[in-house]
Design an enzyme around this catalytic site. Structure first.
Site, PDB file in Angstrom:
ATOM      1  N   GLU A  73      25.131  28.147  62.054  1.00 59.30           N
ATOM      2  CA  GLU A  73      25.930  27.736  60.999  1.00 59.30           C
ATOM      3  C   GLU A  73      25.984  28.286  59.692  1.00 59.30           C
ATOM      4  OE1 GLU A  73      25.744  24.268  63.803  1.00 59.30           O
ATOM      5  OE2 GLU A  73      24.019  25.643  62.866  1.00 59.30           O
ATOM      6  N   HIS A 142      20.598  13.216  63.163  1.00 54.74           N
ATOM      7  CA  HIS A 142      21.995  13.447  63.512  1.00 54.74           C
ATOM      8  C   HIS A 142      22.657  12.223  63.082  1.00 54.74           C
ATOM      9  CE1 HIS A 142      19.742  15.760  66.511  1.00 54.74           C
ATOM     10  NE2 HIS A 142      20.937  16.686  66.603  1.00 54.74           N
TER      11      HIS A 142
END
Length: 343
Positions: A73, A142
């Site tokens: 990322e 998450h």
């Protein structure tokens, strides 16, 4: 001829579109409209996207416009920010916004602050998008909501859609905006169909960033929410209507800049306020709304303290029964409204 004879031709009816298809439509239309737009992220190209948001786009636009990235990322967000500074208009997909923590230096220090630090000479027209907040059975790493995190930072615009129209109109507006925009979607809404009006089916349909929408008119209490909890608010309003309580439901759509004027006008009418969000309570979106109402003209119209409905103040548990109790449910909103109205 039929019109001349007095028959009325019906306009094209609204259609049912899932949030997934609305996002795909928006990306397709913007890739077609502006050759500077490109999409990058993990599995967005050959696999059609982890959530199939980019289905068919790689085959249509090729490797230069829809780009699969390594699992890094920080790397691909940095590439996207640099491309935006150089004049392109990247759409950077995070497989989940929890993973944007790996790239938060790029989002905050590079994207959000550059226009200000360059005295306006360097624009960073980039969209960071992907699923945000709780999904189902994916545990603490998450499942958190980043609306308050990114809404805290000047230089960013932050949008949080609920319906298919929200998703399409806000994504198109975000791509066309010259500022960095964080678009917080809900994975649990991707497969949900919503009615899409004829207007929203147009290629030029755009929802202005920074403008909330009143989803339901009411006179007794104002419910303010964003993303998936908007649906819970509407369900709670339907339950409460059977008991004679009329809720006004506001879909924020945008976290930053926040449309506090719409909230104020509603509170001045209903005299009661309940905020609903999936994120944690401390320093949350609801906390900001309450503070802004207290500081502004609507405070003197409140007949009772504002009430916040939030996610539980714990990391998200994995077990389903615990997970359900950590996320605001319709019954929690009904309880909060009755508390605010003292009934």
């Amino acid at each position: 001829l039929q019109q001349r004879r007095g028959f009325r031709l019906s306009a094209p009816a609204a259609i049912q579109v899932t949030v997934r298809d609305a996002l795909n439509q928006a990306l397709d239309e913007e890739l077609e409209r502006d050759e500077r737009v490109f999409l990058l992220g993990e599995e967005v190209a050959q696999y059609d996207g982890a959530y199939k948001i980019s289905r068919g786009l790689w085959k249509k636009y090729g490797d230069k416009r829809v780009i699969d990235t390594p699992i890094s990322e920080m790397g691909f967000a940095g590439i996207a920010v640099g491309a935006a500074m150089a004049g392109l208009r990247p759409v950077c997909e995070f497989m989940t916004f929890n993973f944007s923590m790996q790239a938060i230096d790029q989002v905050i220090n590079s994207a959000a602050k550059t226009c200000y630090m360059s005295a306006g000479s360097i624009a960073v027209p980039i969209v960071f998008r992907g699923p945000n907040g709780a999904s189902a059975g994916v545990a603490a790493q998450h499942s958190q909501c980043f609306a308050a995190w990114y809404g805290h930072c000047p230089g960013l615009k932050v949008v949080s859609p609920w319906s298919a129209e929200d998703a399409k109109g806000l994504l198109k507006a975000a791509i066309r905006d010259d500022n960095p925009v964080v678009m917080l979607e809900s994975e649990l809404l991707y497969g949900v169909p919503f009615e899409m009006s004829e207007q929203a089916q147009s290629k030029e349909f755009v929802i202005p960033i920074g403008k909330a929408k009143i989803e339901r008119q009411g006179t007794n209490v104002t419910l303010v929410s964003h993303s998936r909890p908007v649906g819970h608010c509407l369900e709670a309003a339907a339950v409460l209507a059977k008991e004679g309580v009329e809720c006004e439901v506001i879909n924020l759509r945008t976290i930053r800049p926040m449309d506090i004027e719409t909230v104020e006008a509603s509170v001045m009418k209903t005299n009661h306020l309940v905020t609903v969000e999936g994120g944690w309570p401390q320093f949350g979106v609801g906390a900001e709304i309450c503070a802004r109402i207290m500081e502004g003209p609507a405070f003197n119209y409140l007949d009772a303290p504002a009430v916040r409905v939030t996610g539980a103040d714990v990391p998200m548990p994995y077990a389903k029964i615990l997970e359900d109790n950590c996320i605001p449910q319709v019954k929690d909103i009904v309880f909060a409204v009755k508390k605010a109205l003292n009934i």
